[in-house]
Design an enzyme around this catalytic site. Sequence first.
Site, PDB file in Angstrom:
ATOM      1  N   HIS A 238       0.812  -1.212   0.000  1.00 46.57           N
ATOM      2  CA  HIS A 238       0.000   0.000   0.000  1.00 46.57           C
ATOM      3  C   HIS A 238       0.848   1.266   0.000  1.00 46.57           C
ATOM      4  O   HIS A 238       0.323   2.379  -0.070  1.00 46.57           O
ATOM      5  CB  HIS A 238      -0.966   0.010   1.188  1.00 46.57           C
ATOM      6  CG  HIS A 238      -0.341   0.277   2.520  1.00 46.57           C
ATOM      7  ND1 HIS A 238       0.065  -0.731   3.373  1.00 46.57           N
ATOM      8  CD2 HIS A 238      -0.035   1.427   3.144  1.00 46.57           C
ATOM      9  CE1 HIS A 238       0.581  -0.201   4.465  1.00 46.57           C
ATOM     10  NE2 HIS A 238       0.523   1.107   4.352  1.00 46.57           N
ATOM     11  N   ASP A 269      -0.204  -7.535   1.073  1.00 46.88           N
ATOM     12  CA  ASP A 269       0.315  -6.172   1.210  1.00 46.88           C
ATOM     13  C   ASP A 269       1.826  -6.200   0.982  1.00 46.88           C
ATOM     14  O   ASP A 269       2.609  -5.952   1.884  1.00 46.88           O
ATOM     15  CB  ASP A 269      -0.021  -5.611   2.589  1.00 46.88           C
ATOM     16  CG  ASP A 269       0.126  -4.096   2.640  1.00 46.88           C
ATOM     17  OD1 ASP A 269       0.331  -3.483   1.583  1.00 46.88           O
ATOM     18  OD2 ASP A 269       0.037  -3.533   3.746  1.00 46.88           O
ATOM     19  N   GLY A 348       3.447   5.847   8.777  1.00 49.16           N
ATOM     20  CA  GLY A 348       4.782   6.023   8.238  1.00 49.16           C
ATOM     21  C   GLY A 348       5.703   4.863   8.553  1.00 49.16           C
ATOM     22  O   GLY A 348       6.747   4.702   7.926  1.00 49.16           O
ATOM     23  N   SER A 350       4.785   1.922   8.010  1.00 44.82           N
ATOM     24  CA  SER A 350       4.398   0.911   7.021  1.00 44.82           C
ATOM     25  C   SER A 350       5.583   0.492   6.166  1.00 44.82           C
ATOM     26  O   SER A 350       6.369   1.324   5.708  1.00 44.82           O
ATOM     27  CB  SER A 350       3.310   1.456   6.102  1.00 44.82           C
ATOM     28  OG  SER A 350       2.083   1.519   6.771  1.00 44.82           O
ATOM     29  N   SER A 366       2.226  -3.712   7.991  1.00 47.93           N
ATOM     30  CA  SER A 366       1.089  -3.495   7.097  1.00 47.93           C
ATOM     31  C   SER A 366       0.090  -2.508   7.680  1.00 47.93           C
ATOM     32  O   SER A 366      -0.097  -1.413   7.162  1.00 47.93           O
ATOM     33  CB  SER A 366       0.395  -4.822   6.802  1.00 47.93           C
ATOM     34  OG  SER A 366      -0.750  -4.618   6.002  1.00 47.93           O
TER      35      SER A 366
END
Length: 406
Positions: A238, A269, A348, A350, A366
């Site tokens: 993502h 993801d 952030g 992620s 994720s």
Amino acid sequence: MSLSQSARRACRRSLFLALASAASLVSGAAFAADSIDPRLQLAMQRDLGISAKQLPQYLKTQSLSLRQGASAKRALGSNFAGSWIERKADGSFGFVVATSGTGKAARSLGGVEVRSVRHSLGQLENAFAALESQVRSRVAGVSKPLGGVHSWRIDPVTNSVVVSLAPGATEDGVDFVALSGADAGAVRFETDEGTPQLLANVIGGDQYLWEVTEGYYPCSVGFSVTKGETKGFVTAGHCGQVGRVVLTGDVEALVPLGTFTAVNHPGTDMAWVTVNPEHTLLGQVKDYADGLLSVKGSVEAPVGAALCRSGRTTGYKCGTIRAKNVSVRVGFDRYTGMTETNVCTGRGDSGGAWLTADGQAQGVTSTGLVPFGADDNCVVAESTRKTWFQPLNPILSKYGLTLLTQ
């Protein structure tokens, strides 16, 4: 759909699961506590509330779980109901194997506590599969919305399939289970704090940016990888789109780092970024305390193992694995195969790296349950905090990548 008395006792005993994924997975032998990076020891003590004196005992338990887990599964066959590491009332750690039968076949395994439960793992998997099937068969604009249903997972500790809900969304959960045809007696509901939100906001855990209409979108590097002679890193799907340029450095002086080469989300993801040839890859993860931790491999840690994650927003945080193969709803999207933890994270982070005590890479950040109006879930109590990561090995397999180790 309530817990049985024995399951409630099991849940209480397992509120604090095992702490360290720390056994030599190549040789099968346990390694000494002093072989763990001292910075990692301090981070674990800080976030998990453990003492240095407990280290040898839970390392021993972790090693035992790796040796005996597969043996217990083979011995119990169709009666096998899962296994986990848990902390006992006296502060020690033990390895538990659950069975829907007598458990006689596993009682001869040394150091293993055999616990009788109602449902076999196969029965729980059937209930989970029914929920998954119901979601896959939904028709947009026709099927009743899932509403406050957040996620669903198999939880061997409580011997149930846990469906996580938004506050006040019990009716949505009941409808979800009823429409699936899953065994309601195997399902348990729990209420979440917050809602799942994507945490978007070349050493593992370091920041990178990619340009969007309103500015720059920050995420975190997962792990350095190669594909033949091509250099790159894995991260969350993502966090970008195929062909988008990835940048590093300050906004005032950004440097092109690479390009998103493959992206798969939702559903999974995962993504990988091809890094420009002039940059150097390191098989290390940033600990946000002026240190770097070495990546040794990607052997998957069990439920109950300790691990830490690195990300540009909240730094380096530790916790334990709660469950695997979790399905999570984020807005209108669904993510499957996620690993659930109690580790603190924020927007952030992620794409950032997850690493066990012995340097085994586990996955990339994720999503997480974030309270409304907050940028992270670090203020949420550990017992109810939920953060999910995309396991690493499926990423490596899907894209034909090789993990860079130190």
